[in-house]
Design a protein around this motif. Sequence first.
Motif, PDB file in Angstrom:
ATOM      1  N   ASN A 143      15.198  20.504   5.715  1.00 47.04           N
ATOM      2  CA  ASN A 143      16.553  20.309   6.226  1.00 47.04           C
ATOM      3  C   ASN A 143      16.760  20.968   7.584  1.00 47.04           C
ATOM      4  OD1 ASN A 143      17.433  18.782   4.021  1.00 47.04           O
ATOM      5  ND2 ASN A 143      17.875  20.625   2.835  1.00 47.04           N
ATOM      6  N   THR A 144      15.975  21.988   7.884  1.00 49.70           N
ATOM      7  CA  THR A 144      16.129  22.649   9.181  1.00 49.70           C
ATOM      8  C   THR A 144      15.635  21.756  10.309  1.00 49.70           C
ATOM      9  OG1 THR A 144      13.977  23.719   9.020  1.00 49.70           O
ATOM     10  CG2 THR A 144      15.861  24.892   8.099  1.00 49.70           C
ATOM     11  N   LYS A 145      14.703  20.872   9.978  1.00 45.88           N
ATOM     12  CA  LYS A 145      14.154  19.974  10.993  1.00 45.88           C
ATOM     13  C   LYS A 145      14.664  18.547  10.832  1.00 45.88           C
ATOM     14  CE  LYS A 145       9.817  22.566  11.499  1.00 45.88           C
ATOM     15  NZ  LYS A 145       8.331  22.487  11.430  1.00 45.88           N
ATOM     16  N   ASN A 146      15.518  18.331   9.817  1.00 44.86           N
ATOM     17  CA  ASN A 146      16.003  16.979   9.530  1.00 44.86           C
ATOM     18  C   ASN A 146      14.853  15.999   9.371  1.00 44.86           C
ATOM     19  OD1 ASN A 146      18.642  17.828   9.615  1.00 44.86           O
ATOM     20  ND2 ASN A 146      18.949  17.240  11.742  1.00 44.86           N
ATOM     21  N   LYS A 147      13.872  16.403   8.583  1.00 44.25           N
ATOM     22  CA  LYS A 147      12.712  15.546   8.351  1.00 44.25           C
ATOM     23  C   LYS A 147      12.434  15.396   6.861  1.00 44.25           C
ATOM     24  CE  LYS A 147      10.095  15.812  12.620  1.00 44.25           C
ATOM     25  NZ  LYS A 147       8.771  16.045  13.243  1.00 44.25           N
ATOM     26  N   VAL A 148      11.928  14.244   6.526  1.00 44.67           N
ATOM     27  CA  VAL A 148      11.503  13.948   5.163  1.00 44.67           C
ATOM     28  C   VAL A 148      10.030  13.533   5.241  1.00 44.67           C
ATOM     29  CG1 VAL A 148      11.874  12.534   3.118  1.00 44.67           C
ATOM     30  CG2 VAL A 148      13.807  13.197   4.545  1.00 44.67           C
ATOM     31  N   TYR A 149       9.250  14.033   4.310  1.00 41.20           N
ATOM     32  CA  TYR A 149       7.812  13.796   4.362  1.00 41.20           C
ATOM     33  C   TYR A 149       7.342  13.041   3.121  1.00 41.20           C
ATOM     34  CZ  TYR A 149       8.158  17.531   7.816  1.00 41.20           C
ATOM     35  OH  TYR A 149       8.515  18.292   8.899  1.00 41.20           O
ATOM     36  N   LEU A 150       6.297  12.273   3.304  1.00 43.48           N
ATOM     37  CA  LEU A 150       5.610  11.624   2.189  1.00 43.48           C
ATOM     38  C   LEU A 150       4.137  12.017   2.278  1.00 43.48           C
ATOM     39  CD1 LEU A 150       5.392   9.740  -0.216  1.00 43.48           C
ATOM     40  CD2 LEU A 150       5.141   7.820   1.375  1.00 43.48           C
ATOM     41  N   GLN A 151       3.731  12.883   1.378  1.00 42.28           N
ATOM     42  CA  GLN A 151       2.327  13.289   1.312  1.00 42.28           C
ATOM     43  C   GLN A 151       1.605  12.345   0.366  1.00 42.28           C
ATOM     44  OE1 GLN A 151       0.621  15.839   2.954  1.00 42.28           O
ATOM     45  NE2 GLN A 151      -1.189  14.861   2.041  1.00 42.28           N
ATOM     46  N   MET A 152       0.564  11.703   0.881  1.00 46.06           N
ATOM     47  CA  MET A 152      -0.176  10.721   0.095  1.00 46.06           C
ATOM     48  C   MET A 152      -1.627  11.185  -0.028  1.00 46.06           C
ATOM     49  SD  MET A 152       1.372   7.189   1.665  1.00 46.06           S
ATOM     50  CE  MET A 152       0.601   7.430   3.256  1.00 46.06           C
ATOM     51  N   ASN A 153      -2.050  11.441  -1.237  1.00 48.76           N
ATOM     52  CA  ASN A 153      -3.415  11.890  -1.513  1.00 48.76           C
ATOM     53  C   ASN A 153      -4.145  10.861  -2.352  1.00 48.76           C
ATOM     54  OD1 ASN A 153      -2.838  14.371  -0.220  1.00 48.76           O
ATOM     55  ND2 ASN A 153      -2.073  15.241  -2.139  1.00 48.76           N
ATOM     56  N   ASN A 154      -5.467  10.947  -2.325  1.00 54.43           N
ATOM     57  CA  ASN A 154      -6.303  10.046  -3.104  1.00 54.43           C
ATOM     58  C   ASN A 154      -5.863   8.590  -2.904  1.00 54.43           C
ATOM     59  OD1 ASN A 154      -8.283   9.179  -4.887  1.00 54.43           O
ATOM     60  ND2 ASN A 154      -7.026   9.571  -6.708  1.00 54.43           N
ATOM     61  N   LEU A 155      -5.763   8.204  -1.658  1.00 58.08           N
ATOM     62  CA  LEU A 155      -5.273   6.862  -1.342  1.00 58.08           C
ATOM     63  C   LEU A 155      -6.222   5.793  -1.839  1.00 58.08           C
ATOM     64  CD1 LEU A 155      -3.847   7.654   2.162  1.00 58.08           C
ATOM     65  CD2 LEU A 155      -2.577   6.516   0.343  1.00 58.08           C
ATOM     66  N   LYS A 156      -5.636   4.666  -2.225  1.00 57.39           N
ATOM     67  CA  LYS A 156      -6.390   3.528  -2.730  1.00 57.39           C
ATOM     68  C   LYS A 156      -6.112   2.310  -1.859  1.00 57.39           C
ATOM     69  CE  LYS A 156      -5.755   5.253  -7.452  1.00 57.39           C
ATOM     70  NZ  LYS A 156      -5.252   4.932  -8.817  1.00 57.39           N
ATOM     71  N   PRO A 157      -7.014   1.335  -1.859  1.00 61.58           N
ATOM     72  CA  PRO A 157      -6.779   0.131  -1.051  1.00 61.58           C
ATOM     73  C   PRO A 157      -5.445  -0.547  -1.383  1.00 61.58           C
ATOM     74  CG  PRO A 157      -9.062   0.201  -1.724  1.00 61.58           C
ATOM     75  CD  PRO A 157      -8.378   1.339  -2.444  1.00 61.58           C
ATOM     76  N   GLU A 158      -5.021  -0.475  -2.626  1.00 64.68           N
ATOM     77  CA  GLU A 158      -3.748  -1.113  -2.997  1.00 64.68           C
ATOM     78  C   GLU A 158      -2.534  -0.367  -2.460  1.00 64.68           C
ATOM     79  OE1 GLU A 158      -6.256  -0.232  -5.056  1.00 64.68           O
ATOM     80  OE2 GLU A 158      -5.481   0.580  -6.971  1.00 64.68           O
ATOM     81  N   ASP A 159      -2.733   0.793  -1.854  1.00 67.78           N
ATOM     82  CA  ASP A 159      -1.636   1.490  -1.191  1.00 67.78           C
ATOM     83  C   ASP A 159      -1.385   0.951   0.217  1.00 67.78           C
ATOM     84  OD1 ASP A 159      -2.909   4.505  -2.626  1.00 67.78           O
ATOM     85  OD2 ASP A 159      -1.189   3.340  -3.326  1.00 67.78           O
ATOM     86  N   THR A 160      -2.250   0.067   0.680  1.00 66.01           N
ATOM     87  CA  THR A 160      -2.076  -0.524   1.999  1.00 66.01           C
ATOM     88  C   THR A 160      -0.758  -1.272   2.073  1.00 66.01           C
ATOM     89  OG1 THR A 160      -4.454  -0.738   2.389  1.00 66.01           O
ATOM     90  CG2 THR A 160      -3.000  -2.225   3.617  1.00 66.01           C
ATOM     91  N   ALA A 161       0.076  -0.906   3.045  1.00 69.15           N
ATOM     92  CA  ALA A 161       1.409  -1.508   3.177  1.00 69.15           C
ATOM     93  C   ALA A 161       2.090  -0.949   4.416  1.00 69.15           C
ATOM     94  CB  ALA A 161       2.259  -1.207   1.942  1.00 69.15           C
ATOM     95  N   MET A 162       3.221  -1.548   4.747  1.00 67.08           N
ATOM     96  CA  MET A 162       4.134  -0.947   5.717  1.00 67.08           C
ATOM     97  C   MET A 162       5.046  -0.018   4.925  1.00 67.08           C
ATOM     98  SD  MET A 162       4.939  -0.910   8.954  1.00 67.08           S
ATOM     99  CE  MET A 162       4.608  -2.493   9.737  1.00 67.08           C
ATOM    100  N   TYR A 163       5.158   1.210   5.378  1.00 71.59           N
ATOM    101  CA  TYR A 163       5.967   2.204   4.686  1.00 71.59           C
ATOM    102  C   TYR A 163       7.245   2.460   5.475  1.00 71.59           C
ATOM    103  CZ  TYR A 163       2.331   3.207   1.308  1.00 71.59           C
ATOM    104  OH  TYR A 163       1.422   3.104   0.286  1.00 71.59           O
ATOM    105  N   TYR A 164       8.360   2.444   4.753  1.00 65.69           N
ATOM    106  CA  TYR A 164       9.669   2.617   5.348  1.00 65.69           C
ATOM    107  C   TYR A 164      10.390   3.817   4.757  1.00 65.69           C
ATOM    108  CZ  TYR A 164       9.065  -2.276   6.759  1.00 65.69           C
ATOM    109  OH  TYR A 164       8.599  -3.448   7.290  1.00 65.69           O
ATOM    110  N   CYS A 165      11.125   4.515   5.606  1.00 61.04           N
ATOM    111  CA  CYS A 165      12.024   5.575   5.187  1.00 61.04           C
ATOM    112  C   CYS A 165      13.433   5.000   5.151  1.00 61.04           C
ATOM    113  CB  CYS A 165      11.926   6.720   6.194  1.00 61.04           C
ATOM    114  SG  CYS A 165      13.058   8.091   5.905  1.00 61.04           S
ATOM    115  N   ALA A 166      14.217   5.401   4.180  1.00 61.57           N
ATOM    116  CA  ALA A 166      15.583   4.899   4.049  1.00 61.57           C
ATOM    117  C   ALA A 166      16.507   6.015   3.586  1.00 61.57           C
ATOM    118  CB  ALA A 166      15.633   3.735   3.062  1.00 61.57           C
ATOM    119  N   ALA A 167      17.799   5.855   3.896  1.00 60.55           N
ATOM    120  CA  ALA A 167      18.789   6.872   3.532  1.00 60.55           C
ATOM    121  C   ALA A 167      20.029   6.229   2.963  1.00 60.55           C
ATOM    122  CB  ALA A 167      19.143   7.718   4.754  1.00 60.55           C
ATOM    123  N   ILE A 168      20.679   6.971   2.076  1.00 63.29           N
ATOM    124  CA  ILE A 168      21.922   6.538   1.458  1.00 63.29           C
ATOM    125  C   ILE A 168      22.733   7.787   1.143  1.00 63.29           C
ATOM    126  CG2 ILE A 168      20.903   6.564  -0.849  1.00 63.29           C
ATOM    127  CD1 ILE A 168      22.687   4.297  -1.654  1.00 63.29           C
TER     128      ILE A 168
END
Length: 127
Positions: free
Chosen positions: A73-98
């Motif tokens: 919150n101090t940096k106004n950032k949200v992170y997505l840590q992705m480990n052990n990635l697989k080929p099926e994780d291939t995609a366009m990734y979007y951040c969204a807010a509500i």
Amino acid sequence: QVQLVESGGGSVQAGGSLRLSCAASGYTDSPYCFGWFRQTPGKEREGVVAIDEYGSTSVADSVKGRFTISQDNTKNKVYLQMNNLKPEDTAMYYCAAIQPPCWWHNTPPPPSAYNYWGRGTQVTVSS
């Protein structure tokens, strides 16, 4: 008006890791809920992870144990840590807010409920 900018995507081999960042700006002290979604051509946008204003999170079964969402919150950032990635994780990734409520019947809202979206960052996982 909330602006979201994703970064950190790229190409990685299966088993590798990436950390996506979402920089949020344009909002005051109002609380927001954030989510990461992904989409491949011809498929619907899929919710991956979500976080509320208190730090409680939700993780889709398809990525449970591999993906983690966090926020600074101090940096106004949200992170997505992705480990052990697989080929099926291939995609366009979007951040969204509500704005809250962040949970609808104890689950994240559907993509259509989110008011603000970034332009996305591509993640490609090769086998």
